[in-house]
Design a protein around this motif. Structure first.
Motif, PDB file in Angstrom:
ATOM      1  N   LEU A 130       0.914  -1.169  -0.105  1.00 47.76           N
ATOM      2  CA  LEU A 130       0.253  -0.067  -0.080  1.00 47.76           C
ATOM      3  C   LEU A 130       0.839   1.117  -0.040  1.00 47.76           C
ATOM      4  O   LEU A 130       0.385   2.291  -0.365  1.00 47.76           O
ATOM      5  N   SER A 131       2.066   0.975   0.666  1.00 50.18           N
ATOM      6  CA  SER A 131       2.836   2.364   0.552  1.00 50.18           C
ATOM      7  C   SER A 131       3.124   2.891  -0.690  1.00 50.18           C
ATOM      8  O   SER A 131       3.472   4.106  -0.869  1.00 50.18           O
ATOM      9  N   ALA A 132       3.018   2.167  -1.634  1.00 51.14           N
ATOM     10  CA  ALA A 132       3.313   2.521  -3.321  1.00 51.14           C
ATOM     11  C   ALA A 132       2.008   3.389  -3.880  1.00 51.14           C
ATOM     12  O   ALA A 132       2.289   3.914  -4.857  1.00 51.14           O
ATOM     13  N   PHE A 133       1.107   3.246  -3.280  1.00 53.62           N
ATOM     14  CA  PHE A 133      -0.310   4.006  -3.682  1.00 53.62           C
ATOM     15  C   PHE A 133      -0.559   5.312  -2.868  1.00 53.62           C
ATOM     16  O   PHE A 133      -0.115   5.705  -1.729  1.00 53.62           O
ATOM     17  N   ASP A 134      -0.932   6.281  -3.815  1.00 50.44           N
ATOM     18  CA  ASP A 134      -1.300   7.669  -3.267  1.00 50.44           C
ATOM     19  C   ASP A 134      -2.616   7.670  -2.376  1.00 50.44           C
ATOM     20  O   ASP A 134      -3.572   7.423  -2.925  1.00 50.44           O
ATOM     21  N   LYS A 135      -2.536   7.994  -1.464  1.00 50.98           N
ATOM     22  CA  LYS A 135      -3.583   8.031  -0.392  1.00 50.98           C
ATOM     23  C   LYS A 135      -4.603   9.028  -0.651  1.00 50.98           C
ATOM     24  O   LYS A 135      -5.802   8.832  -0.045  1.00 50.98           O
ATOM     25  N   THR A 136      -4.503   9.967  -1.438  1.00 53.02           N
ATOM     26  CA  THR A 136      -5.271  11.143  -1.640  1.00 53.02           C
ATOM     27  C   THR A 136      -6.308  10.737  -3.019  1.00 53.02           C
ATOM     28  O   THR A 136      -7.162  11.446  -3.254  1.00 53.02           O
ATOM     29  N   LYS A 137      -5.953   9.579  -3.633  1.00 53.19           N
ATOM     30  CA  LYS A 137      -6.794   9.325  -4.624  1.00 53.19           C
ATOM     31  C   LYS A 137      -8.037   8.424  -4.174  1.00 53.19           C
ATOM     32  O   LYS A 137      -8.164   8.095  -3.223  1.00 53.19           O
ATOM     33  N   THR A 138      -8.816   8.330  -5.228  1.00 50.17           N
ATOM     34  CA  THR A 138     -10.227   7.375  -4.921  1.00 50.17           C
ATOM     35  C   THR A 138      -9.895   5.966  -5.349  1.00 50.17           C
ATOM     36  O   THR A 138      -9.509   5.835  -6.479  1.00 50.17           O
ATOM     37  N   TYR A 139     -10.250   5.080  -4.681  1.00 52.55           N
ATOM     38  CA  TYR A 139     -10.006   3.663  -4.863  1.00 52.55           C
ATOM     39  C   TYR A 139     -11.338   2.845  -4.694  1.00 52.55           C
ATOM     40  O   TYR A 139     -12.129   2.988  -4.004  1.00 52.55           O
ATOM     41  N   LEU A 140     -11.546   1.996  -6.024  1.00 51.75           N
ATOM     42  CA  LEU A 140     -12.705   1.211  -6.104  1.00 51.75           C
ATOM     43  C   LEU A 140     -12.084  -0.082  -5.946  1.00 51.75           C
ATOM     44  O   LEU A 140     -11.046  -0.667  -6.655  1.00 51.75           O
ATOM     45  N   VAL A 141     -12.466  -0.897  -4.713  1.00 45.87           N
ATOM     46  CA  VAL A 141     -11.948  -2.278  -4.644  1.00 45.87           C
ATOM     47  C   VAL A 141     -12.711  -3.429  -4.709  1.00 45.87           C
ATOM     48  O   VAL A 141     -13.887  -3.403  -4.461  1.00 45.87           O
ATOM     49  N   TYR A 142     -12.653  -4.539  -5.090  1.00 43.36           N
ATOM     50  CA  TYR A 142     -13.228  -5.540  -5.352  1.00 43.36           C
ATOM     51  C   TYR A 142     -12.489  -6.995  -5.394  1.00 43.36           C
ATOM     52  O   TYR A 142     -11.209  -6.999  -5.479  1.00 43.36           O
ATOM     53  N   CYS A 143     -13.148  -8.218  -5.164  1.00 50.24           N
ATOM     54  CA  CYS A 143     -12.481  -9.318  -4.967  1.00 50.24           C
ATOM     55  C   CYS A 143     -13.682 -10.224  -5.772  1.00 50.24           C
ATOM     56  O   CYS A 143     -14.580 -10.019  -6.274  1.00 50.24           O
ATOM     57  N   ARG A 144     -13.515 -11.532  -5.511  1.00 49.00           N
ATOM     58  CA  ARG A 144     -14.647 -12.365  -6.018  1.00 49.00           C
ATOM     59  C   ARG A 144     -16.155 -12.373  -5.454  1.00 49.00           C
ATOM     60  O   ARG A 144     -16.805 -12.120  -6.178  1.00 49.00           O
ATOM     61  N   THR A 145     -15.885 -12.249  -4.051  1.00 53.60           N
ATOM     62  CA  THR A 145     -17.346 -12.231  -3.479  1.00 53.60           C
ATOM     63  C   THR A 145     -17.585 -11.021  -2.514  1.00 53.60           C
ATOM     64  O   THR A 145     -18.821 -10.592  -1.846  1.00 53.60           O
ATOM     65  N   GLY A 146     -16.788 -10.143  -2.345  1.00 54.50           N
ATOM     66  CA  GLY A 146     -16.720  -9.108  -1.510  1.00 54.50           C
ATOM     67  C   GLY A 146     -16.121  -9.257  -0.108  1.00 54.50           C
ATOM     68  O   GLY A 146     -15.898  -8.118   0.585  1.00 54.50           O
ATOM     69  N   ASN A 147     -15.490 -10.235   0.205  1.00 53.93           N
ATOM     70  CA  ASN A 147     -15.008 -10.465   1.595  1.00 53.93           C
ATOM     71  C   ASN A 147     -13.650  -9.892   1.641  1.00 53.93           C
ATOM     72  O   ASN A 147     -13.249  -9.118   2.406  1.00 53.93           O
ATOM     73  N   ARG A 148     -12.855 -10.526   0.810  1.00 50.82           N
ATOM     74  CA  ARG A 148     -11.249 -10.014   0.897  1.00 50.82           C
ATOM     75  C   ARG A 148     -11.209  -8.550   0.544  1.00 50.82           C
ATOM     76  O   ARG A 148     -10.312  -7.806   1.019  1.00 50.82           O
ATOM     77  N   SER A 149     -12.266  -7.890  -0.382  1.00 52.94           N
ATOM     78  CA  SER A 149     -12.059  -6.329  -0.616  1.00 52.94           C
ATOM     79  C   SER A 149     -12.462  -5.708   0.564  1.00 52.94           C
ATOM     80  O   SER A 149     -12.051  -4.650   0.958  1.00 52.94           O
ATOM     81  N   ALA A 150     -13.354  -6.165   1.301  1.00 54.27           N
ATOM     82  CA  ALA A 150     -13.743  -5.600   2.576  1.00 54.27           C
ATOM     83  C   ALA A 150     -12.863  -5.475   3.644  1.00 54.27           C
ATOM     84  O   ALA A 150     -12.606  -4.504   4.050  1.00 54.27           O
ATOM     85  N   SER A 151     -12.017  -6.419   3.928  1.00 51.20           N
ATOM     86  CA  SER A 151     -10.863  -6.414   4.576  1.00 51.20           C
ATOM     87  C   SER A 151      -9.633  -5.687   4.147  1.00 51.20           C
ATOM     88  O   SER A 151      -8.931  -4.910   4.825  1.00 51.20           O
ATOM     89  N   ALA A 152      -9.548  -5.682   2.697  1.00 51.30           N
ATOM     90  CA  ALA A 152      -8.466  -4.801   1.975  1.00 51.30           C
ATOM     91  C   ALA A 152      -9.017  -3.229   2.240  1.00 51.30           C
ATOM     92  O   ALA A 152      -7.942  -2.501   2.531  1.00 51.30           O
ATOM     93  N   ALA A 153     -10.276  -3.038   2.148  1.00 52.75           N
ATOM     94  CA  ALA A 153     -10.803  -1.626   2.315  1.00 52.75           C
ATOM     95  C   ALA A 153     -10.396  -1.009   3.626  1.00 52.75           C
ATOM     96  O   ALA A 153      -9.943   0.095   4.009  1.00 52.75           O
ATOM     97  N   ARG A 154     -10.864  -2.143   4.852  1.00 53.88           N
ATOM     98  CA  ARG A 154     -10.552  -1.703   5.942  1.00 53.88           C
ATOM     99  C   ARG A 154      -9.181  -1.471   6.301  1.00 53.88           C
ATOM    100  O   ARG A 154      -8.556  -0.387   6.987  1.00 53.88           O
ATOM    101  N   LEU A 155      -8.100  -2.220   5.740  1.00 52.66           N
ATOM    102  CA  LEU A 155      -6.666  -2.038   5.856  1.00 52.66           C
ATOM    103  C   LEU A 155      -6.188  -0.571   5.204  1.00 52.66           C
ATOM    104  O   LEU A 155      -5.386  -0.117   5.940  1.00 52.66           O
ATOM    105  N   MET A 156      -6.942  -0.284   4.145  1.00 55.04           N
ATOM    106  CA  MET A 156      -6.679   0.972   3.458  1.00 55.04           C
ATOM    107  C   MET A 156      -6.893   1.935   4.305  1.00 55.04           C
ATOM    108  O   MET A 156      -6.319   2.970   4.441  1.00 55.04           O
ATOM    109  N   LEU A 157      -8.068   1.986   4.885  1.00 57.78           N
ATOM    110  CA  LEU A 157      -8.587   3.030   5.862  1.00 57.78           C
ATOM    111  C   LEU A 157      -7.531   3.204   7.017  1.00 57.78           C
ATOM    112  O   LEU A 157      -7.299   4.382   7.417  1.00 57.78           O
ATOM    113  N   ASP A 158      -7.474   2.005   7.669  1.00 60.72           N
ATOM    114  CA  ASP A 158      -6.549   1.872   8.620  1.00 60.72           C
ATOM    115  C   ASP A 158      -4.991   2.639   8.504  1.00 60.72           C
ATOM    116  O   ASP A 158      -4.371   3.170   9.279  1.00 60.72           O
TER     117      ASP A 158
END
Length: 144
Positions: free
Chosen positions: A91-119
């Protein structure tokens, strides 16, 4: 010290403590309503968000599935960042000021990923509920 005087002193102490505690609680400049949060959105909302931001350099679609899942088909323009392969460290390689749309197969991994990004200080994060499975069932485009 008399009982009455002790009771008065205790009452005064309680009032002072209550005033301090409530004063601190109400004087805080932080408003929970305005704190960044992950926005869980439907596939239709995600498609609309993509259509509105398709040419924006400030909008990134993150597919957090494995590389083999990604290779089978992904949302056009999506960047693959495998949730299971050092996602948080990457995540350190990504710009925190941009807008991100996150997805996975069913929404479980992406929900966890999105929480990590928020944190980690990312402010604008959208998670597709139901993931690419719902995207596909809606007949929306994929690229390989």
């Amino acid at each position: 010290m008399s009982f009455k005087r002790g009771l008065t002193a205790l009452s005064a102490f309680i009032l002072v403590c209550t005033g301090i505690l409530t004063g601190c609680a109400t004087a805080s400049p932080v408003d929970d309503v305005n704190l960044p949060a992950v926005q869980n959105i439907s596939v239709a909302e995600a498609k609309s968000l993509i259509d509105r931001n398709v040419v924006s350099a400030d909008f990134i679609i993150l597919d957090v599935r494995t590389p083999s899942e990604y290779a089978q088909g992904h949302i056009p323009g999506a960047v693959n960042l495998d949730y299971y392969a050092s996602f948080e460290a990457s995540l350190s390689a990504f710009d925190k000021t941009k807008t991100y749309l996150v997805y996975c197969r069913t929404g479980n991994r992406s929900a966890s990923a999105a929480r990590l990004m928020l944190d980690n200080g990312f402010a604008a994060i959208y998670n597709i509920q139901g993931g690419i499975n719902v995207w596909i069932s809606g007949g929306l485009p994929l690229e390989t």
